[in-house]
Design a protein around this motif. Structure first.
Motif: not given
Length: 208
Positions: A70-77
Motif C-alpha cells: 500500500g505504501l509503495a503504491r501510494t508513493f508511486r501515485a
C-alpha cells in the motif's frame, strides 16, 4: 505552494524563482518574502506540501507485506502526479512531523517484519529507489518510439537475436503491470531475507 508546484511541473525546477511565483500569483515579488524568506525556504515548503499531499493510510494491524504494498503504491501515485516536484522532495530534508509521516509509516512496516535498525533503513531506501526508478523508466519509455517497423529495420544488420525475437514484447508498455511485478519480486526477496535472518537467529540461540 500550488503556484510554485505549477511552475515546476510545467517548466522544471530550474525555472522556479520568487519572481516567477509572484507573477504566477499576480502579486508583487516582495510580497512573497512576508511568507518565505528565500528560495531555499520555498523549496523546503514545496517538499513539505508534496509529502503532506500523500494520502498514506497504512493499517497498523495489517500484515507488513500488505502495508509495504500500500505504501509503495501510494508513493508511486504521488510521483506520477508530481513527477518533477518529486525531484525537489528527494533533495530536501523534511523538517516537520507532517513531512516525516510517510517515513514513519514505512519504517513501522519494515520493523514490524522484525528487521533490525540498519536493515530497516536500507529496506526503506530500496523501496524508494524502486519506486523512483519505475518513474524514470516509465517516463523514458513514453518518450521512446514504439514504431515496431522502424526498430526492426534498425536491427536488420545487427547480430542481436534475442533483441530481435523479443522486440514485439519490448515495445509494449504496461506500466501498472510492470510495477506490480517488480513490487512482488521485491516483497518476495524481503520475505526470503526475513526467513533467513530468523533461521540464523534460531541457530545462534540453539533453537534447532
Amino acid at each position: 505552494m500550488r503556484a510554485a508546484v505549477t511552475i515546476i511541473e510545467r517548466d522544471g525546477a530550474e525555472a522556479l524563482s520568487m519572481r516567477r511565483v509572484a507573477a504566477e500569483l499576480g502579486a508583487a515579488p516582495m510580497s512573497l518574502y512576508n511568507h518565505v524568506p528565500n528560495k531555499a525556504a520555498l523549496l523546503d515548503a514545496i517538499a513539505e506540501s508534496i509529502m503532506t499531499d500523500m494520502e498514506f493510510a497504512a493499517d497498523p494491524e495489517a500484515d507488513w507485506r500488505d502495508q509495504a504494498r500500500g505504501l509503495a503504491r501510494t508513493f508511486r501515485a504521488i510521483t506520477r502526479r508530481y513527477p518533477r516536484s518529486v525531484q525537489v522532495v528527494i533533495t530536501r530534508q523534511p523538517r516537520s512531523a507532517a513531512g516525516l509521516q510517510a517515513l514513519e509509516l514505512v519504517l513501522a512496516a519494515v520493523r514490524k517484519a522484525g528487521f533490525d535498525n540498519h536493515v530497516a533503513v536500507r529496506l526503506v531506501r530500496t523501496f524508494e529507489s524502486f519506486v523512483l526508478g519505475s518513474l524514470v523508466r516509465e517516463s523514458s519509455a513514453d518518450r521512446r518510439s514504439s514504431d515496431l517497423a522502424a526498430l526492426t529495420a534498425a536491427l536488420d544488420s545487427a547480430e542481436l537475436p534475442h533483441t530481435r525475437q523479443l522486440l514485439p514484447v519490448l515495445v509494449e508498455h504496461d506500466h501498472d503491470a510492470d510495477f506490480e511485478f517488480g513490487l512482488e519480486l521485491l516483497i518476495g526477496a524481503i520475505s526470503a531475507l526475513r526467513t533467513q535472518m530468523l533461521r540464523a537467529e534460531m541457530w545462534s540461540n540453539g533453537d534447532h
